[in-house]
Motif scaffolding. Structure first.
Motif, mmCIF file in Angstrom:
data_model
loop_
_atom_site.group_PDB
_atom_site.id
_atom_site.type_symbol
_atom_site.label_atom_id
_atom_site.label_comp_id
_atom_site.label_asym_id
_atom_site.label_seq_id
_atom_site.Cartn_x
_atom_site.Cartn_y
_atom_site.Cartn_z
ATOM 1 N N ALA A 215 -1.788 -0.063 -5.001
ATOM 2 C CA ALA A 215 -0.914 1.090 -4.768
ATOM 3 C C ALA A 215 -0.579 1.787 -6.085
ATOM 4 O O ALA A 215 -0.556 3.027 -6.150
ATOM 5 C CB ALA A 215 0.363 0.636 -4.066
ATOM 6 N N ASP A 216 -0.336 1.026 -7.149
ATOM 7 C CA ASP A 216 -0.071 1.629 -8.455
ATOM 8 C C ASP A 216 -1.227 2.539 -8.877
ATOM 9 O O ASP A 216 -1.012 3.666 -9.348
ATOM 10 C CB ASP A 216 0.116 0.541 -9.518
ATOM 11 C CG ASP A 216 1.410 -0.229 -9.374
ATOM 12 O OD1 ASP A 216 2.402 0.360 -8.914
ATOM 13 O OD2 ASP A 216 1.419 -1.420 -9.734
ATOM 14 N N ARG A 226 -2.513 4.694 -0.191
ATOM 15 C CA ARG A 226 -3.069 4.693 1.158
ATOM 16 C C ARG A 226 -2.350 3.641 2.006
ATOM 17 O O ARG A 226 -1.832 2.652 1.476
ATOM 18 C CB ARG A 226 -4.562 4.405 1.102
ATOM 19 C CG ARG A 226 -5.395 5.524 0.498
ATOM 20 C CD ARG A 226 -6.781 5.048 0.126
ATOM 21 N NE ARG A 226 -7.503 4.480 1.252
ATOM 22 C CZ ARG A 226 -8.634 3.788 1.145
ATOM 23 N NH1 ARG A 226 -9.158 3.543 -0.063
ATOM 24 N NH2 ARG A 226 -9.238 3.317 2.212
ATOM 25 N N PRO A 227 -2.318 3.829 3.326
ATOM 26 C CA PRO A 227 -1.632 2.857 4.190
ATOM 27 C C PRO A 227 -2.263 1.471 4.081
ATOM 28 O O PRO A 227 -3.472 1.330 3.866
ATOM 29 C CB PRO A 227 -1.828 3.439 5.599
ATOM 30 C CG PRO A 227 -2.080 4.889 5.387
ATOM 31 C CD PRO A 227 -2.827 4.987 4.086
ATOM 32 N N LEU A 228 -1.423 0.457 4.248
ATOM 33 C CA LEU A 228 -1.869 -0.927 4.240
ATOM 34 C C LEU A 228 -1.874 -1.464 5.664
ATOM 35 O O LEU A 228 -1.068 -1.026 6.508
ATOM 36 C CB LEU A 228 -0.941 -1.789 3.377
ATOM 37 C CG LEU A 228 -0.936 -1.495 1.882
ATOM 38 C CD1 LEU A 228 0.190 -2.280 1.199
ATOM 39 C CD2 LEU A 228 -2.282 -1.845 1.261
ATOM 40 N N ASP A 229 -2.758 -2.409 5.933
ATOM 41 C CA ASP A 229 -2.756 -3.078 7.221
ATOM 42 C C ASP A 229 -1.382 -3.712 7.444
ATOM 43 O O ASP A 229 -0.869 -4.413 6.562
ATOM 44 C CB ASP A 229 -3.836 -4.164 7.240
ATOM 45 C CG ASP A 229 -3.745 -5.035 8.470
ATOM 46 O OD1 ASP A 229 -4.103 -4.573 9.552
ATOM 47 O OD2 ASP A 229 -3.268 -6.191 8.335
ATOM 48 N N ALA A 268 9.892 -2.724 10.348
ATOM 49 C CA ALA A 268 8.575 -2.096 10.223
ATOM 50 C C ALA A 268 8.267 -1.322 11.500
ATOM 51 O O ALA A 268 8.143 -1.912 12.572
ATOM 52 C CB ALA A 268 7.507 -3.149 9.967
ATOM 53 N N ARG A 269 8.139 -0.014 11.369
ATOM 54 C CA ARG A 269 7.915 0.786 12.566
ATOM 55 C C ARG A 269 6.468 0.701 13.058
ATOM 56 O O ARG A 269 6.192 0.978 14.223
ATOM 57 C CB ARG A 269 8.288 2.250 12.313
ATOM 58 C CG ARG A 269 7.524 2.926 11.215
ATOM 59 C CD ARG A 269 7.900 4.402 11.079
ATOM 60 N NE ARG A 269 7.426 4.905 9.794
ATOM 61 C CZ ARG A 269 8.203 5.482 8.891
ATOM 62 N NH1 ARG A 269 9.497 5.638 9.126
ATOM 63 N NH2 ARG A 269 7.711 5.904 7.749
ATOM 64 N N ASP A 270 5.520 0.301 12.189
ATOM 65 C CA ASP A 270 4.122 0.246 12.621
ATOM 66 C C ASP A 270 3.793 -1.026 13.375
ATOM 67 O O ASP A 270 2.846 -1.062 14.151
ATOM 68 C CB ASP A 270 3.168 0.442 11.442
ATOM 69 C CG ASP A 270 3.419 -0.517 10.293
ATOM 70 O OD1 ASP A 270 4.412 -1.273 10.337
ATOM 71 O OD2 ASP A 270 2.635 -0.489 9.321
ATOM 72 N N ALA A 303 5.265 -1.298 7.333
ATOM 73 C CA ALA A 303 5.377 -2.560 6.594
ATOM 74 C C ALA A 303 4.919 -2.412 5.146
ATOM 75 O O ALA A 303 5.560 -2.935 4.225
ATOM 76 C CB ALA A 303 4.564 -3.648 7.292
ATOM 77 N N GLY A 304 3.816 -1.703 4.914
ATOM 78 C CA GLY A 304 3.336 -1.500 3.549
ATOM 79 C C GLY A 304 4.316 -0.713 2.706
ATOM 80 O O GLY A 304 4.477 -0.972 1.503
#
Length: 339
Positions: A215-216, A226-229, A268-270, A303-304
């Motif tokens: 992410a950095d 970018r989104p994470l699983d 976590a909403r996802d 969550a990510g």
């Protein structure tokens, strides 16, 4: 504990879980069912690999004692529902390898002098060298399995002189760690900087490091990560909360927050995962699930994004986050937990 008692407990749990899973909405509120099963799943996820395999076998034996039919088929799903039939160690190693490849592809060909705003004072070359060092250090630990602390600086990891060559060096270090971790017994004892002095600690540790530093790099190059699983990010967040009490520069400030009894909830909403953090006792306790206590503050995001918030990669004012309750509690936690 006798075999008869173990079998009885496993059968009772399997029956209870199946009853919850198959209950009609008019009998059991779906949100309540999710909360119950999520908490049970988190407890079972904390078992070591040998105990997970043993419980999987007990669940399957309990199911097969039933006559063929729909009830037996539902009982046979219990292990899979809790992931007991998966090799979590190898799954985590695979996730490390996948995200390491993603990191190498992200930084390769970019100017190593590019500043990394989420790591003040570092550039992309510094970040890549650091992450390659983490992978190389962890490879040594899962291979040599020392009983006492080994510092990365004491190992001959041989980063190249030219920062432009760091991505390929990093990729080699990451492949070395993944290979060593796959070959290692996850139950083997080894020094660790956290609560779990076993080889299985290190894939989770390296995965969390790789996710955050990926992410950095993405933020440095594109302005956003970018989104994470969701499940991968959730495991990294679990790992952070489990390890934080053993990290002095996090644990000591948290111990002096003077917010005993305050409850910080992360939602976590996802994925629907929830973490409840209760401050007090010179630190904090945490659990998966919403619990029965009204939160002092609740933060909702993917969550990510929650993982990156706790690592201060995003600020609490970022529109990704929805906050209800006491904003000061979140600010105090983030200031104390600065990495």
């Amino acid at each position: 504990m006798s075999d008869a008692l173990l079998n009885a407990l496993a059968e009772a749990l399997a029956r209870l879980v199946t009853a919850v899973e198959t209950s009609d909405e008019e009998v059991l509120d779906p949100d309540t069912a999710v909360k119950w099963l999520e908490h049970t799943g988190h407890v079972l996820a904390g078992l070591d690999a040998a105990d997970r395999r043993a419980l999987d076998a007990l669940f399957r034996e309990a199911a097969l004692r039933e006559p063929p039919g729909p009830w037996r088929e539902e009982l046979l799903k219990v292990s899979a529902g809790f992931g007991l039939d998966e090799d979590t160690h190898l799954t985590t190693v695979d996730a490390v390898a996948d995200h390491a490849r993603r990191y190498a592809a992200t930084v390769r060909g970019n100017d190593p002098a590019t500043p990394v705003p989420t790591c003040p004072g570092w550039n992309l070359g510094d970040l890549t060298r650091h992450l390659g060092t983490v992978h190389g250090w962890a490879e040594h630990l899962v291979t040599a399995r020392p009983a006492t602390r080994v510092r990365a600086g004491d190992l001959p990891l041989d980063p190249p002189a030219d920062p432009a060559a760091y991505p390929d060096w990093f990729a080699a270090r990451a492949e070395g760690f993944a290979g060593a971790a796959r070959a290692a017994d996850p139950e083997a004892p080894v020094w660790s900087p956290g609560a779990d002095p076993h080889v299985r600690h290190y894939p989770r540790h390296v995965l969390a490091e790789t996710l955050v530093h990926l992410a950095d790099a993405e933020i440095a190059l594109t302005g956003t990560a970018r989104p994470l699983d969701p499940d991968t990010a959730a495991d990294a967040l679990d790992h952070f909360l489990t390890t934080a009490p053993y990290v002095p520069w996090i644990a000591e400030p948290l111990a002096h927050l003077d917010r005993d009894g305050a409850v910080l909830r992360l939602s976590a909403r996802d994925s629907g995962a929830v973490w409840t953090l209760v401050l007090g006792g010179g630190g904090f306790a945490w659990s998966r699930g919403s619990g029965d206590t009204e939160p002092t503050a609740d933060v909702t995001a993917d969550a990510g994004e929650l993982l990156l918030l706790l690592h201060r990669r995003y600020g609490a004012d970022d529109p990704r986050f929805t906050l209800t309750g006491d904003r000061d509690l979140l600010d105090d936690w983030l200031a104390a937990g600065r990495l």
